[in-house]
Design an enzyme around this catalytic site. Structure first.
Site, PDB file in Angstrom:
ATOM      1  N   LYS A  82       0.886   4.192  -2.737  1.00 10.96           N
ATOM      2  CA  LYS A  82       0.682   5.578  -2.337  1.00 10.96           C
ATOM      3  C   LYS A  82       1.968   6.569  -2.651  1.00 10.96           C
ATOM      4  O   LYS A  82       1.979   7.638  -3.066  1.00 10.96           O
ATOM      5  CB  LYS A  82       0.132   5.623  -1.009  1.00 10.96           C
ATOM      6  CG  LYS A  82      -1.122   5.265  -0.714  1.00 10.96           C
ATOM      7  CD  LYS A  82      -2.183   5.913  -1.279  1.00 10.96           C
ATOM      8  CE  LYS A  82      -3.596   5.632  -0.867  1.00 10.96           C
ATOM      9  NZ  LYS A  82      -4.572   6.300  -1.615  1.00 10.96           N
ATOM     10  N   TYR A 119       0.779  -1.072  -0.077  1.00 10.84           N
ATOM     11  CA  TYR A 119       0.027  -0.122  -0.117  1.00 10.84           C
ATOM     12  C   TYR A 119       0.904   1.215  -0.024  1.00 10.84           C
ATOM     13  O   TYR A 119       0.850   2.196  -0.586  1.00 10.84           O
ATOM     14  CB  TYR A 119      -0.890  -0.100   1.222  1.00 10.84           C
ATOM     15  CG  TYR A 119      -1.728   1.190   1.412  1.00 10.84           C
ATOM     16  CD1 TYR A 119      -2.980   1.378   0.788  1.00 10.84           C
ATOM     17  CD2 TYR A 119      -1.626   2.081   2.535  1.00 10.84           C
ATOM     18  CE1 TYR A 119      -3.697   2.477   0.991  1.00 10.84           C
ATOM     19  CE2 TYR A 119      -2.211   3.289   2.713  1.00 10.84           C
ATOM     20  CZ  TYR A 119      -3.318   3.214   1.909  1.00 10.84           C
ATOM     21  OH  TYR A 119      -4.268   4.396   2.334  1.00 10.84           O
TER      22      TYR A 119
HETATM   23  N1  LIG Z   1      -9.255   6.265   6.675  1.00  7.11           N
HETATM   24  C1  LIG Z   1      -7.602   6.250   6.664  1.00  7.11           C
HETATM   25  O1  LIG Z   1      -7.108   6.221   7.736  1.00  7.11           O
HETATM   26  C2  LIG Z   1      -6.850   6.913   5.434  1.00  7.11           C
HETATM   27  C3  LIG Z   1      -5.504   7.307   5.686  1.00  7.11           C
HETATM   28  C4  LIG Z   1      -4.757   7.454   4.785  1.00  7.11           C
HETATM   29  C5  LIG Z   1      -5.216   7.475   3.444  1.00  7.11           C
HETATM   30  N2  LIG Z   1      -6.466   7.289   3.271  1.00  7.11           N
HETATM   31  C6  LIG Z   1      -6.931   7.298   2.021  1.00  7.11           C
HETATM   32  O2  LIG Z   1      -8.021   8.228   1.855  1.00  7.11           O
HETATM   33  C7  LIG Z   1      -9.030   7.647   0.697  1.00  7.11           C
HETATM   34  C8  LIG Z   1     -10.210   7.612   1.119  1.00  7.11           C
HETATM   35  O3  LIG Z   1     -10.560   6.501   2.136  1.00  7.11           O
HETATM   36  P1  LIG Z   1     -11.380   6.208   3.055  1.00  7.11           P
HETATM   37  O4  LIG Z   1     -10.505   6.422   4.606  1.00  7.11           O
HETATM   38  O5  LIG Z   1     -12.601   7.697   2.925  1.00  7.11           O
HETATM   39  O6  LIG Z   1     -12.059   5.112   3.026  1.00  7.11           O
HETATM   40  P2  LIG Z   1     -13.323   4.270   2.540  1.00  7.11           P
HETATM   41  O7  LIG Z   1     -14.477   4.780   2.896  1.00  7.11           O
HETATM   42  O8  LIG Z   1     -13.339   2.819   2.454  1.00  7.11           O
HETATM   43  O9  LIG Z   1     -13.244   4.624   0.887  1.00  7.11           O
HETATM   44  C9  LIG Z   1     -12.539   3.955   0.072  1.00  7.11           C
HETATM   45  C10 LIG Z   1     -13.253   4.135  -1.395  1.00  7.11           C
HETATM   46  O10 LIG Z   1     -12.711   3.393  -2.281  1.00  7.11           O
HETATM   47  C11 LIG Z   1     -13.737   2.823  -3.196  1.00  7.11           C
HETATM   48  N3  LIG Z   1     -13.151   1.663  -4.194  1.00  7.11           N
HETATM   49  C12 LIG Z   1     -12.419   0.776  -3.914  1.00  7.11           C
HETATM   50  N4  LIG Z   1     -12.143   0.077  -4.716  1.00  7.11           N
HETATM   51  C13 LIG Z   1     -12.804   0.432  -5.613  1.00  7.11           C
HETATM   52  C14 LIG Z   1     -13.100   0.119  -7.165  1.00  7.11           C
HETATM   53  N5  LIG Z   1     -12.493  -0.952  -7.658  1.00  7.11           N
HETATM   54  N6  LIG Z   1     -13.918   0.901  -7.752  1.00  7.11           N
HETATM   55  C15 LIG Z   1     -14.488   1.957  -7.424  1.00  7.11           C
HETATM   56  N7  LIG Z   1     -14.235   2.295  -6.111  1.00  7.11           N
HETATM   57  C16 LIG Z   1     -13.697   1.870  -5.353  1.00  7.11           C
HETATM   58  C17 LIG Z   1     -14.695   2.370  -2.161  1.00  7.11           C
HETATM   59  O11 LIG Z   1     -15.977   1.994  -2.893  1.00  7.11           O
HETATM   60  P3  LIG Z   1     -17.217   1.467  -2.067  1.00  7.11           P
HETATM   61  O12 LIG Z   1     -17.678   2.569  -0.979  1.00  7.11           O
HETATM   62  O13 LIG Z   1     -18.228   1.000  -3.204  1.00  7.11           O
HETATM   63  O14 LIG Z   1     -16.779   0.307  -1.254  1.00  7.11           O
HETATM   64  C18 LIG Z   1     -14.725   3.293  -0.985  1.00  7.11           C
HETATM   65  O15 LIG Z   1     -15.609   4.462  -1.510  1.00  7.11           O
HETATM   66  C19 LIG Z   1      -8.273   6.493   0.052  1.00  7.11           C
HETATM   67  O16 LIG Z   1      -7.479   6.700  -0.843  1.00  7.11           O
HETATM   68  C20 LIG Z   1      -7.431   6.109   1.011  1.00  7.11           C
HETATM   69  O17 LIG Z   1      -6.407   5.357   0.718  1.00  7.11           O
HETATM   70  C21 LIG Z   1      -7.222   6.779   4.329  1.00  7.11           C
END
Ligand SMILES: NC(=O)c1ccc[n+]([C@@H]2O[C@H](COP(=O)([O-])OP(=O)(O)OC[C@H]3O[C@@H](n4cnc5c(N)ncnc54)[C@H](OP(=O)(O)O)[C@@H]3O)[C@@H](O)[C@H]2O)c1
Ligand SMILES: Cc1cc2nc3c(=O)[nH]c(=O)nc-3n(C[C@H](O)[C@H](O)[C@H](O)COP(=O)(O)OP(=O)(O)OC[C@H]3O[C@@H](n4cnc5c(N)ncnc54)[C@H](O)[C@@H]3O)c2cc1C
Lengths: 253, 452
Positions: free
Chosen positions: A162, A158
C-alpha cells in the site's frame, strides 16, 4: 451531488464487489451515472448490476477480470474504457488483507499479496493514466490504506504494498497535474467489510463502508489529492509516523 | 475458530446473550451458513424487536444486513423484489421518490420505525397506523425465498408452498431464513400527508374519535397520558393522517440525524421525567386542543427515528415494552382496567399508544394483529415491581381473549402464548428443526437448549 442531467457521468469501478466499492457505486447510481463494474465473480456482478439499476443508474455494464493476472490488465482497462467511449472517473478498489505470519513463513504468499496490492493496481493505474492524460480530464481514485503510512511488524507486507502504491500515485499526480487529471489516494482506517470480518469490528475506530463512501465522493468533488477516512486517521497516522524509533519499536502495532 | 460475542442485543436491552455471528455477503453464503452451522441458528435484522425474538443465546445469529441488494423494481406495477436485509428506510430513499405531480410509490404498511429490515418486517408481520385500511405487512408480500437448514431454497407464496408461506409470515424467524421477498408497493397521489392532532379527555372520547376517524383517515393512533386517573383516565392526543394528493415530499434520511453515543449510566427516564413528559405532552397542543399540518410523513410515522439508539436513554438495565390486542367487545373495559393498573402502580410510561385494528385478515399463522384495540407501553426495568405489573397486564389481556405481541415482548408466559395463538399447533411442524430463539424456548415452542 450535482451532476449534469444531459450527459450522465461515466464511472468504472475495478474491484466493484468490494464492500467499500459497493457503497461508492450506489452513490453514483443514485445520481444517475453510467457504470462499468469490473470484478472476478460473475454472479456477484450480475446481482450488483441489478441493484444499481433499481437505485437509479442510467446504465450498468459488467466485466469479469482476475486482477492477480497482471498480463490481462491492459486488455481489461481497454475494454472498460470503451464501454461508454471514455471515462470521467475510475475507482480502483480491489485488494486483499493476508495473514502477516503466513507471509513471513511462505514467500509465495507474500508474493501474491505484493502483486495484488501493489503491482496490479500500479499497472492498472498506468494504463488508465495515459488515457485520462490524452483527454485532459477525469479522476483516478485509488484505495490504498493507512497501513501504507509506516511499516509495522503486524502487517508490513500489506503495508509495503500500500505504501508503494501511495508513492506511485504521488508520481502519477505529479505527471498528470499538467493535464488537469485528478489523482486521489484514499486511505481508509478500519472499515467493516468482509476483508475485516474476522476482526471484532467494534469501537469508535471502525467506520461503515457507507461513511467512507460519502467521504470518497466528497473528496472526488473537491478534487482532493489524499483522503484519510474517517478524518481522524490523518492525526492518528501523523502520530504513528512521527513516533521516534526507540519508542515505536517497543509497541506491538 | 469460534468467536462468542455479546454485542447483539434486543432493542429493550434487558437481556444480553452470547452468540456466534455470521454476516453473509450474499444469498449463497447465507444458505451455506445455515446448513454448515454446528449450532442452532436464527436470523437477525436490525434488532428493533424489543424482546428476545431476535436472540439465540448459545447459538448462531445470521446478521442479514449485508443482504441489502435490490433485485428488481417495476415502475409500472410497483412490484419490488429485494433481498431480506434491505431496510424500509432504503426502500423509501430509493423507490419512494416523488414524481412531478407529487405522486409516487409508497410502503403499503410501515411500523413506527423505518430502520427495520424486510425480513424482520415479515417475520413479525408488522403493522402500522393504517392497519384498519391495509392490514399487516404480510398482506403485501407476493412471494418470498426461504433458505432452510437442509440447504434447500424454496419459493413460498399463496400458490407455491402455501403452508410454509403462511407459517413464515409472522413466523418469528423460526421457519428458515428469508433470503428475498417480492412486495406489492402502493400508489399514492401525494407522498406528503395531512396530519391532525386532537386532544381527548377520556377513554370513551377516544373510542368515539376512533370510530369517526377510521372512516376518512387512513393513518390513526393515539397517545395516552398514563398518569391521569379518575375522571381523566384515558385522556390523550389522537393523531390522524392521510396522504395529500398533489404534494410530494423527499424521503427521510437513511440514518438518524442525531445519536446517543453511550448508554446513560442512570436511566434518563425516571419517574420525575416521565411525570413531566406526560404533563407537558398533554398540553402540547395549546388551548385549542387541536393542530393540523401538511408535509413530510417523517414526524408523523417515525418520531423516534430522529434520534439513533434512543433506547440507551433507559440506562444499563434497559426497558420493557408491552403490547396487547383485545377484541372490540372487551376493549373498553379491558383497556380501562389496564390503564388503572398502570396509574396505580406508579410505573410511569412515556409512550402509551392506543389504536384500533381493522378486520383485514393476515395470511400469517402466528400474526399478532386481529380485530380489536391494541395498547402499547414501555417501562424502564426496575426489577420485580415492573415485572409484576407486566404480569397483571398480561392477565387482563388474556382474560379479555386478547394476546401479546412477540416483537415487543420479554415476559409473556407459555400459557398466554398458547391461548393467544391457538394456531401454534399448525405452526410447529413448519418450523426448521435447526432454528431456535430465546423467545421460542421461553414460550415452549422449542424444548430445551439445542434441538440437534
Ligand atoms: N476494510 C478495511 O478496513 C480497509 C482499510 C484500509 C484499506 N482498505 C482497502 O480498501 C479496498 C476495498 O476493500 P474492502 O474493505 O471493501 O474489502 P472487500 O470487500 O474484501 O474487497 C476486496 C475486493 O478485492 C477483490 N479481489 C481480491 N482479489 C482479487 C482478484 N485476484 N481479482 C479480482 N478481485 C479481487 C475481492 O473480490 P471478491 O468480491 O470476488 O472476493 C473484493 O471485492 C482494498 O484495497 C483494501 O485494501 C480496506
Ligand atoms: C421505535 C419502534 C417502533 C416500532 N413500531 C412498531 C409498529 O408500529 N408496529 C409493529 O408491528 N412493530 C413496531 N416495532 C417493532 C419492529 O417493527 C419489529 O420488531 C420488526 O420486526 C423489527 O425488524 P428488524 O429488522 O429489526 O428485525 P429483528 O428485530 O432483528 O428480528 C425480528 C424477527 O425477525 C426475524 N428475522 C429477521 N430477519 C429475518 C430473515 N431474513 N429471515 C427470517 N427471519 C428474520 C428474527 O429472527 C426475529 O425473529 C417498532 C420498533 C421500534 C424500535
Amino acid at each position: 451531488m450535482t451532476m449534469q442531467v444531459s450527459k450522465p457521468m461515466r464511472v468504472a469501478i475495478f474491484g466493484a464487489t468490494s464492500g467499500i466499492a459497493t457503497a461508492v457505486a450506489r452513490r453514483y447510481a443514485e445520481s444517475g451515472a453510467r457504470l462499468v463494474l469490473v470484478a472476478r465473480d460473475q454472479a456477484s456482478l450480475t446481482a450488483a448490476a441489478a441493484d444499481l439499476e433499481v437505485r437509479g443508474a442510467a446504465e450498468v455494464e459488467v466485466q469479469e477480470a482476475d486482477f492477480a493476472r497482471t498480463a490481462d490488465i491492459p486488455a481489461t482497462v481497454a475494454a472498460a474504457w470503451t464501454r461508454f467511449d471514455g471515462l470521467d472517473l475510475a475507482v480502483v478498489a480491489y485488494g486483499t488483507l493476508p495473514d502477516q505470519q503466513e507471509m513471513e513463513a511462505e514467500s509465495a504468499k507474500a508474493e501474491q499479496a505484493l502483486v495484488l496490492n501493489f503491482l496490479s493496481p500500479a499497472l492498472l493505474c498506468g494504463e488508465l493514466a495515459h488515457r485520462f492524460e490524452a483527454r485532459k480530464s477525469g479522476t483516478l481514485a485509488v484505495i490504498s490504506s493507512v497501513a501504507g503510512d509506516r511499516g509495522r511488524k503486524s502487517n508490513y507486507v500489506y503495508g509495503a504494498a500500500k505504501g508503494g502504491l501511495q508513492r506511485y500515485l504521488e508520481g502519477l499526480r505529479h505527471r498528470l497535474f499538467a493535464a488537469g487529471v485528478q489523482v486521489l489516494d484514499i486511505r481508509p482506517g478500519f472499515v467493516s467489510t468482509k476483508m475485516t470480518a474476522h476482526l471484532s469490528q467494534k469501537g469508535p475506530l471502525w467506520a461503515s463502508p457507507d461513511q467512507v463512501a460519502a467521504d470518497i465522493v466528497g473528496a472526488i468533488q473537491k478534487r482532493k489529492e489524499v483522503l484519510y477516512t474517517p478524518w481522524f486517521w490523518r492525526w492518528v497516522m501523523m502520530g504513528v509516523r512521527n513516533a521516534p524509533g526507540p519508542l515505536f519499536h517497543r509497541t506491538s502495532l | 475458530m469460534t468467536m462468542w460475542r455479546q454485542d447483539y442485543r434486543s432493542w429493550g436491552r434487558t437481556v444480553s446473550a452470547n452468540h456466534v455471528v455470521d454476516r453473509p455477503e450474499n444469498r449463497d453464503n447465507a444458505t451455506r451458513a445455515l446448513s454448515e452451522s454446528e449450532f442452532p441458528v436464527l436470523a437477525y435484522g436490525c434488532g428493533r424487536s424489543y424482546g428476545d425474538v431476535a436472540l439465540n443465546p448459545g447459538g448462531r445469529l445470521i446478521d442479514c444486513r449485508s443482504l441489502d441488494r435490490f433485485l428488481a423494481f417495476n415502475r409500472a406495477t410497483g412490484v419490488l423484489t429485494c433481498e431480506a436485509g434491505v431496510r424500509l428506510a432504503d426502500i423509501l430513499a430509493v423507490i419512494c421518490r416523488p414524481e412531478a405531480d407529487g405522486s409516487g410509490w409508497f410502503l403499503p404498511v410501515t411500523p413506527g420505525t423505518r430502520f427495520v429490515t424486510v425480513g424482520g418486517a415479515i417475520a413479525n408481520d408488522v403493522h402500522g397506523k393504517n392497519h384498519h385500511r391495509f392490514g399487516t405487512f404480510g398482506r403485501h408480500v407476493l412471494a418470498l425465498e426461504l433458505a432452510r437448514s437442509d440447504g434447500s431454497r424454496l419459493v413460498c407464496s399463496p400458490e407455491q408452498n402455501p403452508d410454509l408461506f403462511a407459517a413464515t409470515i409472522g413466523g418469528l424467524g423460526l421457519t428458515g431464513l428469508i433470503l428475498s421477498a417480492t412486495l406489492q408497493l402502493r400508489r399514492v397521489e401525494g407522498l406528503a400527508v395531512e396530519a391532525e392532532d386532537i386532544q381527548f379527555s377520556s377513554l370513551s372520547d377516544f373510542f368515539d374519535l376512533a370510530e369517526a376517524s377510521d372512516r376518512d383517515w387512513e393513518y390513526t393512533a393515539a397517545w395516552v397520558d398514563c398518569l391521569a386517573s379518575g375522571a381523566h383516565l384515558g385522556r390523550g392526543i389522537y393523531s390522524r393522517a392521510r396522504h395529500y394528493p398533489g404534494k410530494g415530499v423527499e424521503p427521510p434520511g437513511r440514518n438518524s440525524r442525531l445519536s446517543i453515543p453511550i448508554t446513560s449510566p442512570i436511566p434518563a427516564t425516571n419517574s420525575l421525567s416521565v411525570r413531566a413528559f406526560n404533563a407537558l405532552y398533554w398540553r402540547k397542543l395549546g388551548l385549542n386542543g387541536q393542530t393540523s399540518r401538511i408535509g413530510s410523513y417523517e414526524p408523523v410515522f417515525y418520531p423516534l427515528d430522529a434520534i439513533g439508539e434512543w433506547n440507551r436513554l433507559y440506562g444499563p438495565k434497559g426497558f420493557y415494552q408491552f403490547q396487547c390486542v383485545v377484541p372490540h367487545e372487551q376493549a373498553r373495559e379491558a383497556v380501562a382496567d389496564m390503564l388503572r393498573l398502570i396509574a396505580q402502580s406508579g410505573e410511569g410510561s412515556m409512550l402509551v399508544v392506543l389504536k384500533t385494528f381493522g378486520d383485514l385478515p393476515s395470511p400469517g399463522l402466528l400474526s399478532f394483529p386481529r380485530p380489536g384495540v391494541t395498547l402499547a407501553l414501555d417501562f424502564p426495568e426496575r426489577g420485580t415491581t415492573t415485572r409484576k405489573l407486566l404480569r397483571l397486564l398480561e392477565e387482563v389481556a388474556v382474560a379479555a381473549y386478547g394476546r401479546l405481541y412477540p416483537a415487543k415482548d420479554s415476559l409473556m408466559t407459555p400459557d398466554a402464548f398458547r391461548q393467544g395463538y391457538p394456531s401454534f399447533e399448525q405452526f410447529q411442524p413448519m418450523m426448521d428443526p435447526r432454528f431456535s430463539s430465546a423467545f421460542a424456548q421461553r414460550i415452549g415452542l422449542i424444548k430445551g437448549e439445542a434441538q440437534l
